[in-house]
Design an enzyme around this catalytic site. Structure first.
Site, PDB file in Angstrom:
ATOM      1  N   CYS A 118     -31.310  15.399  35.192  1.00 37.42           N
ATOM      2  CA  CYS A 118     -32.097  14.423  35.943  1.00 37.42           C
ATOM      3  C   CYS A 118     -32.761  15.102  37.128  1.00 37.42           C
ATOM      4  O   CYS A 118     -32.351  16.185  37.553  1.00 37.42           O
ATOM      5  CB  CYS A 118     -31.232  13.249  36.397  1.00 37.42           C
TER       6      CYS A 118
ATOM      7  N   CYS B 225     -28.203  15.765  39.860  1.00 36.43           N
ATOM      8  CA  CYS B 225     -29.647  15.877  39.693  1.00 36.43           C
ATOM      9  C   CYS B 225     -30.180  17.128  40.387  1.00 36.43           C
ATOM     10  O   CYS B 225     -29.625  17.584  41.400  1.00 36.43           O
ATOM     11  CB  CYS B 225     -30.342  14.632  40.254  1.00 36.43           C
TER      12      CYS B 225
END
Length: 308
Positions: free
Chosen positions: A202, A121
């Site tokens: 993400c 992420c």
């Protein structure tokens, strides 16, 4: 009696010589016929299709395997369980002996599954019209990853391939451009890989666009504008940061308040993303200044502007 025996021997020799001559003639005839038949087959065999783009990269297998092994051993040993031989075979099977205008996403599905890996992420960095700059940045800053920094992108970057229905099944002379046919091996591959890269993103994601392009920094026809932006998951992505980079010294064709960027922001807002746009993101601009250290744009007091 001796005369009769000599005559018999002469007849035997004559018969033997005639037999040998017949065998030699038959052998010569067979060779000639075989040559004619082979030549005829060569004349009727299909020729390689001709296209406008460069052909398959020479030594493609060695290039792909070498990059794969380097990626999973030297660069990302945590991916050491990847099978580079199977990855190569799945790539080859996707295009060999196939018409290069009839490639489908299904052809590449086994490759995508074999070569995919998680993307941490906050590290996904998308780009459009900033190829050189964005990859100079990811090489100097390991906190970000472009598609070309993943295993799939690393193996395929600046490499070309396409098949052909005739032997040997791979066309090393030419491959189709996108304007010749949409479903060519390169276009289908990069669309699939881009889609998968976007789906894996993400946290905070970044996109680096070119503010010196006259036609506009954001293009809906680009891979980012047509595929990646629509495969970002609003449930996984918290923010989209737009870095609008202009060439040192200009031209300054567009800023964050420009028409194409506002269109991009509108698309992202409709998909419920929070957006921050920044003109000339300073860490990237400093990298640009390595080649232009004395330019006024590279003075330490130069300010960038951000639009929340």
């Amino acid at each position: 009696m001796p005369l009769q025996q000599g005559s018999a021997r002469a007849r035997q020799r004559t018969v033997l010589l005639v037999g040998i001559a017949v065998l030699l003639a038959a052998l010569v005839l067979a060779v000639v016929l075989a040559s004619l038949l082979t030549h005829g087959r060569h004349e009727v065999s299909p020729k390689m299709l001709k296209w406008k783009d460069r052909g398959t990269t020479k030594n493609l297998q060695e290039v792909i395997l070498g990059r794969c092994y380097n990626y999973i051993t030297a660069q990302h040993p945590e991916l050491g369980d990847k099978d580079c031989l199977k990855i190569w075979e799945s790539l080859k099977d996707a295009f060999i002996y196939k018409n290069p205008c009839n490639i489908t996403p299904e052809d590449y599905q086994p490759l995508m599954e074999l070569a995919s890996h998680p993307i941490p992420c906050n590290k996904s960095l998308f780009w459009s019209k900033t190829n050189d700059l964005v990859h100079r940045y990811t090489k100097s800053n390991q906190n970000f990853l472009t598609l070309e920094d993943t295993l799939l992108g690393y193996m395929a970057d600046r490499v070309s391939w396409c098949g052909d229905p005739s032997a040997p099944g791979i066309n090393y002379e030419s491959c189709p451009k996108r304007n010749e046919c949409e479903s060519n091996p390169g276009s289908v591959f990069w669309k699939m890989a881009s889609k998968m890269f976007a789906e894996a993103a993400c946290g905070v994601v970044q996109v680096m666009l070119n503010g010196s392009v006259e036609a506009g920094a954001f293009r809906s026809s680009s891979i980012f504008g047509s595929i990646e932006i629509f495969n970002l998951d609003p449930d996984k992505v918290t923010e989209v940061h737009i870095w609008l980079m202009q060439n040192i010294g200009g031209p300054q064709s567009e800023s964050c308040s420009g028409q194409s960027i506002q269109r991009l922001i509108s698309i992202l807002e409709e998909r419920n993303f929070k957006i921050i746009c920044e003109d000339n993101y300073r860490p990237v601009q400093l990298l640009q200044c390595v080649h232009n250290p004395d330019h006024t744009d590279c003075r330490l007091c130069t300010n960038s502007s951000a639009i929340p």
